[in-house]
Design a protein around this motif. Structure first.
Motif, PDB file in Angstrom:
ATOM      1  N   ARG A  26       0.311  10.771  -4.115  1.00 58.30           N
ATOM      2  CA  ARG A  26      -1.105  10.570  -4.396  1.00 58.30           C
ATOM      3  C   ARG A  26      -1.427   9.104  -4.219  1.00 58.30           C
ATOM      4  O   ARG A  26      -0.669   8.217  -4.633  1.00 58.30           O
ATOM      5  N   TYR A  27      -2.591   8.821  -3.590  1.00 62.86           N
ATOM      6  CA  TYR A  27      -2.966   7.448  -3.284  1.00 62.86           C
ATOM      7  C   TYR A  27      -4.440   7.217  -3.584  1.00 62.86           C
ATOM      8  O   TYR A  27      -5.258   8.139  -3.532  1.00 62.86           O
ATOM      9  N   GLU A  28      -4.740   5.946  -3.861  1.00 63.59           N
ATOM     10  CA  GLU A  28      -6.119   5.488  -3.930  1.00 63.59           C
ATOM     11  C   GLU A  28      -6.377   4.630  -2.692  1.00 63.59           C
ATOM     12  O   GLU A  28      -5.471   3.979  -2.168  1.00 63.59           O
ATOM     13  N   ARG A  46      -7.327  12.602   1.647  1.00 61.91           N
ATOM     14  CA  ARG A  46      -6.961  13.224   0.371  1.00 61.91           C
ATOM     15  C   ARG A  46      -6.954  14.747   0.498  1.00 61.91           C
ATOM     16  O   ARG A  46      -7.843  15.346   1.076  1.00 61.91           O
ATOM     17  N   GLN A  50       0.831  -1.208   0.000  1.00 63.71           N
ATOM     18  CA  GLN A  50       0.000   0.000   0.000  1.00 63.71           C
ATOM     19  C   GLN A  50       0.864   1.256   0.000  1.00 63.71           C
ATOM     20  O   GLN A  50       0.538   2.248  -0.663  1.00 63.71           O
ATOM     21  N   PRO A  89      -4.490  -0.575  -3.207  1.00 62.76           N
ATOM     22  CA  PRO A  89      -5.191   0.558  -2.587  1.00 62.76           C
ATOM     23  C   PRO A  89      -4.977   0.564  -1.079  1.00 62.76           C
ATOM     24  O   PRO A  89      -4.990  -0.481  -0.431  1.00 62.76           O
ATOM     25  N   ASP A 115      -1.577  13.620  -0.072  1.00 59.74           N
ATOM     26  CA  ASP A 115      -2.457  12.592   0.472  1.00 59.74           C
ATOM     27  C   ASP A 115      -1.733  11.899   1.628  1.00 59.74           C
ATOM     28  O   ASP A 115      -0.498  11.897   1.689  1.00 59.74           O
ATOM     29  N   VAL A 149      -7.448   6.648   2.878  1.00 59.52           N
ATOM     30  CA  VAL A 149      -6.695   7.771   2.314  1.00 59.52           C
ATOM     31  C   VAL A 149      -7.327   9.074   2.782  1.00 59.52           C
ATOM     32  O   VAL A 149      -8.545   9.263   2.661  1.00 59.52           O
ATOM     33  N   VAL A 207     -11.996   6.886   1.573  1.00 60.16           N
ATOM     34  CA  VAL A 207     -11.351   8.179   1.319  1.00 60.16           C
ATOM     35  C   VAL A 207     -12.025   9.246   2.169  1.00 60.16           C
ATOM     36  O   VAL A 207     -13.254   9.349   2.211  1.00 60.16           O
ATOM     37  N   GLU A 250     -12.035  13.249   2.386  1.00 59.45           N
ATOM     38  CA  GLU A 250     -11.621  14.464   1.690  1.00 59.45           C
ATOM     39  C   GLU A 250     -11.266  15.531   2.724  1.00 59.45           C
ATOM     40  O   GLU A 250     -12.129  16.043   3.433  1.00 59.45           O
TER      41      GLU A 250
END
Length: 564
Positions: A53-55, A23, A11, A17, A39, A21, A59, A61
């Motif tokens: 940047r991650y997925e 973000r 990860q 993923p 992120d 995360v 998530v 925000e």
């Protein structure tokens, strides 16, 4: 992949993923002080990615909010917040306190090692990470009637528990300096482990000797000069701002980016009403910044420096491989907390509802016989000079004042015109003894206020302008099995039961918070001028803090450690 290490690596590398995360955060870099857009990737309870940047499977925000490490309260007695660990968790974790280092010293003075059993078990059930320091000085002195005695062998039995960090505040400074065998046995048993200090006003060669015993932290510094000497001699000073002891304004000038690795924050004793009105560590951070402390220094002290001082190398930074304790802020200077992630779990009502809970011990612990007004008589053949405890608002250090008091019918009398009223301590652990004296600085004109919270042995302490009201208030405490009482004219004006060891409520923190308001108002109605009268009462029997205190044995000259 089922292997946790392999999952974290995958990860962090972005090959899988992330579990979570955050973000679009602005990360406060505790190395440079910069705010970096990034992120933050989390796997389980561990940060695995920053500056990228991650997925993720989930998530959050951040929307440009500022991400800082979770705050660490480096020294507190959770029971002094008047609520259970589970309610404390619910009260302060949403304010960003993700780690608390708990000395269950107050419970231990009432319950003995059963307090350790409870603290370590409860610490395993909370969302925040609670670590336990084992109470090193129970009782604090032999100048009072105590509820328990804990020796080196008792402490050693808990040394290797995974939630036990070491020894809590070593208050017996004279014992350390004199090489008392009991003190040395405790220090030897925890050699190489963290040992907290408790050394108000200690300096010079005596401080050298104290630190040479392996004592690494101190939360009793009340001036910048005292704190500077201690950090120069290798100690970490824990800047304290509680409900009574307020040292932040005095020590803030010392907290700079350069000194921040040697300073941390603690609350020691802070009640739910002060938390609601001001905050917890978030209050310390915003106050420090308001006093001119650089934000980088303040947030380092609240996290990275605190973690380093206690050997918690897995936290204190938002960085790969560190524990995912993250606070999202709307405003850095105001420390305006918008969200908290604790051990990788976003903090919400559901995470609190899922906690197990063990019953708290210590009910029916107030074992005192009823008192009468005559029990508070202080014999005196005529007007005479006597020792009077001088209260200094905002400090637990008291002055030793000498005043000539009036006498009536062969007894020393209160002098409300000079703000002098009676204070007494009634033994509550099965023995019968009462210490009597006078105190100046409460502003009390009538009635009495009484508390079963009386550091450290937690006998019953009462301050009053009328012997009958003092007796009534103490007897009400006995009936409640502990708590706070304000009384006048044979009636209760306000009260808060504390049935768990005479120290802790079994109610939600909101109910305790709300009950403190009428108690304050009732104390003010009696003329009390102190903003937090009950915690001030609680420290009058603490015979390890200079200069004059009172126990059930009588007045204590703390500088000489003798009964007067």
């Amino acid at each position: 992949m089922s292997d946790p290490l392999a999952r974290r690596i995958a990860q962090g590398a972005g090959r899988a993923p992330a579990d979570l995360v955050i973000r679009g955060a602005r990360l406060l870099d505790l190395v440079t002080g910069d705010l970096a857009e990034t992120d933050i990737a989390v796997c389980g309870d561990t940060v695995v990615g920053t500056y990228g940047r991650y997925e993720g499977g989930r998530v959050i925000e951040a929307g440009g909010r500022i991400a800082v490490p979770g705050f660490i309260d480096t020294h507190l007695h959770i029971e002094s917040s008047l609520i259970t660990p589970h309610e404390f968790d619910r009260c302060v974790l949403p304010r960003g306190v993700t780690t608390a280092i708990w000395d269950p010293h107050e419970l231990a003075n009432v319950l003995g090692t059963a307090a350790f059993d409870y603290a370590l078990a409860a610490a395993g059930e909370t969302v925040m990470d609670i670590r336990v320091q084992l109470s090193s000085c129970v009782p604090a002195t032999d100048l009072e009637s105590a509820g328990a005695r804990i020796e080196a062998g008792d402490l050693a039995a808990y040394r290797d528990h995974p939630r036990a960090l070491g020894l809590a505040e070593f208050m017996n400074v004279p014992g350390v300096l004199a090489g008392d065998p009991g003190c040395l046995a405790k220090l030897d048993a925890f050699a190489g482990r963290h040992v907290d200090g408790h050394a108000p006003l200690l300096s010079g060669l005596a401080l050298n000797a104290y630190a040479a015993a392996g004592i690494r932290t101190d939360h009793e510094a009340t001036s910048a000069a005292e704190a500077l000497e201690k950090i120069r001699k290798g100690m970490t000073v824990l800047i304290r701002e509680g409900s009574v002891s307020k040292d932040l304004h005095a020590l803030a000038p010392l907290l700079t980016v350069g000194t921040s690795p040697f300073l941390a924050f603690c609350t020691d004793d802070r009640n739910p009403l002060d938390i609601a009105e001001e905050g917890h560590l978030d209050h310390l951070i915003r106050t420090a910044i308001g006093l001119g402390v650089p934000p980088l220094a303040a947030y380092r002290a609240a996290s990275l420096s605190a973690a380093a001082a206690f050997g918690l190398t897995d936290r204190g930074l938002i960085a790969p491989g560190r524990r995912a304790d993250i606070v999202l802020l709307d405003d850095l200077a105001a420390c305006a907390v918008a969200g908290v992630i604790a051990g990788g779990r976003p903090v919400d009502d559901a995470v609190f509802a899922a906690r197990p809970r063990i019953p708290a011990p210590g009910r029916d612990s107030v074992r005192a016989a009823p008192v009468t007004p005559d029990d508070f008589r202080v014999d005196a053949p005529g007007a005479r000079e006597t020792s009077v405890i001088g209260v200094v608002p905002g400090r637990i250090i008291t002055e030793h004042r000498r005043l000539t008091l009036p006498a009536r019918d062969g007894a020393a009398a209160c002098d409300p015109a000079r703000d002098v009223v009676k204070v007494a301590v009634v033994a509550r652990h099965g023995t019968r003894s009462i210490g009597r004296g006078f105190v100046q600085g409460f502003g009390l004109r009538r009635g009495a206020i009484a508390s079963s919270v009386g550091h450290d042995s937690h006998n019953l302490c009462v301050v009053g302008a009328d012997d009958a009201d003092m007796a009534f208030a103490v007897n009400r405490l006995i009936a409640l099995q502990g708590g706070f009482v304000v009384a006048q004219g044979g009636a209760v004006l306000a009260e808060l039961p504390l049935p768990i060891a005479g120290l802790v409520s079994d109610l939600p923190f909101e109910a305790v918070r709300d009950a403190l308001l009428p108690l304050r108002a009732a104390a003010r109605a009696l003329g009390c001028t102190l903003p937090e009268p009950f915690l001030q009462v609680a420290f009058l029997p603490l015979p390890v803090i200079p200069h004059l205190k009172i126990t059930d044995r009588g007045l204590v000259d703390v500088d000489r450690m003798v009964l007067l």
